[in-house]
Enzyme design. Structure first.
Site, short mmCIF file in Angstrom:
data_model
loop_
_atom_site.label_atom_id
_atom_site.label_comp_id
_atom_site.label_asym_id
_atom_site.label_seq_id
_atom_site.Cartn_x
_atom_site.Cartn_y
_atom_site.Cartn_z
CB SER A 1 -1.02 0.04 1.40
OG SER A 1 -2.16 0.86 1.15
CG HIS B 1 -5.47 -3.09 0.36
ND1 HIS B 1 -4.79 -2.77 -0.66
CD2 HIS B 1 -5.17 -2.28 1.50
CE1 HIS B 1 -4.12 -1.90 -0.54
NE2 HIS B 1 -3.99 -1.58 0.92
CG ASP C 1 -6.64 -4.47 -3.03
OD1 ASP C 1 -7.67 -3.80 -2.71
OD2 ASP C 1 -5.44 -4.16 -3.05
#
Length: 374
Positions: free
Chosen positions: A155, A351, A318
């Site tokens: 991320s 995610h 995700d």
């Protein structure tokens, strides 16, 4: 190889910039002193060539692996870091620091401003992903490490590693951007906007001057965390974990928490308050919003001949940073004749898959880090 875990570890701290030698941010603003909290695992080899730099995500910190005395409470990437694990501490020396702007030992908006003697609050200057790397490059200088075997993260951490590899072609041999993006979509910015508004509209936010007042924007920060956590999972994972189960079946309908998923989100919000600061949440989410590394002038020249090998990893479920985000990173790099590839991993967990035991993901990461250089 037998896979093991790290034992007790400790967080260390080093002053990377001082008032006499301040950090100069991309905006021109200066900060000093700047202290950085970090952890390290494994052993640096004699030629100092086996260093792997771990960049944490939005709500992470320096404690990536091992434990701090309670073996049941382990670092956020403990599944991947350790003897025989994908980031193998029998082969690599792993460095995991907290970010500039953080609230877990690195200088941030909740730190004391030496000029005023009070916490910075909203007077802390805005900073970029490039500024995060400026601080961490100085940390490496302090550790006398010149070039990394790899930098990687998930991320925001993947965004940081990508910016670093773009700006400094000789900084690392490999770069891994996991569940990352080269440009947040309008929807992603929208989610972060609502989270920030929840914090800043909380009456106890007090214009960012809540430290020392005995009250803070706990409701706003908990709501921000609850909403963000929804985006980190997938619809299938919610269905698998909770379905429509209720805490006590047969009770009368009401407005309080009833379904198990509601209790779960309340728990996530409440537990977040004990380890994270609202100001850090505001600043780091905004830093992500402005990240556009492929939109800068002169990029073609900067990237020409960059020898770094890039791997972008995404997960099938995700929807926050879906596969097109990774594909964009790879296509931009390949268009400039760089070595880059994309691995799409099947996972139902959304995610947050980059934090979990997903065998294909672990294998892909281990192979990329441990194979001989091309």
């Amino acid at each position: 190889m037998e896979v093991g875990g790290l034992g007790e570890v400790k967080t260390e701290s080093v002053v990377c910039f001082t008032e006499e030698d301040p950090l100069v941010l991309e905006s021109g603003a200066t900060l000093g002193p700047v202290e950085v909290a970090y952890e390290s695992y494994g052993t640096l080899n004699p030629d100092r060539s086996n260093a792997v730099f771990v960049c944490h995500a939005l709500t992470g910190d320096a404690h990536a692996a091992g434990h701090h005395g309670d073996s049941e409470r382990r670092g956020w990437w403990d599944r991947l870091i350790g003897p025989g694990k994908p980031i193998d501490t029998e082969r690599f020396f792993v460095i995991s620091p907290n970010l500039l702007g953080g609230c877990r030992g690195t200088t941030g908006p909740s730190s004391v401003n030496p000029v005023t003697g009070e916490r910075y609050g909203l007077e802390f200057p805005m900073f970029s992903v490039r500024d995060l790397n400026t601080v961490h490059r100085r940390l490496l200088e302090k550790l006398e490490i010149g070039r990394l075997h790899a930098a990687l993260g998930g991320s925001l951490g993947g965004m940081q590693a990508l910016q670093w590899a773009i700006d400094f072609p000789q900084a690392m041999e490999r770069c891994v951007a996991i569940c990352a993006s080269a440009e947040l979509s309008a929807m992603n910015i929208a989610f972060s906007t609502v989270a920030r508004e929840a914090i800043m509209r909380d009456p106890d936010f007090q214009g960012g001057r809540y430290h020392g007042s005995g009250r803070g924007p706990n409701i706003g920060l908990a709501v921000a965390r609850m909403m963000a956590h929804i985006t980190y999972l997938s619809e299938d994972s919610f269905a698998h974990k909770f379905g429509r189960a209720r805490r006590i079946e047969g009770t009368e309908p009401g407005l309080g928490p009833d379904f198990e998923v509601e209790h779960y989100l309340h728990h996530q919000g409440a537990s977040f308050l004990s380890r994270f600061d609202a100001l850090t949440y505001l600043y780091l989410t905004r830093t992500m919003d402005y990240f556009t590394p492929f939109e800068e002038e002169g990029l073609d020249e900067k990237l020409r001949g960059n020898p770094t090998e890039f791997l972008a990893i995404s997960f099938s479920s995700d929807w926050r940073f879906a596969a097109p985000h990774s594909e964009r990173i790879v296509s931009e790099l390949k268009a400039r004749q760089l070595s880059a590839r994309h691995a799409e991993i099947e996972s139902p967990w959304g995610h947050d898959s980059f934090l979990l035991d997903v065998p294909e993901y672990h294998e892909a990461l281990a192979q990329f880090l441990q194979r001989e250089a091309s």
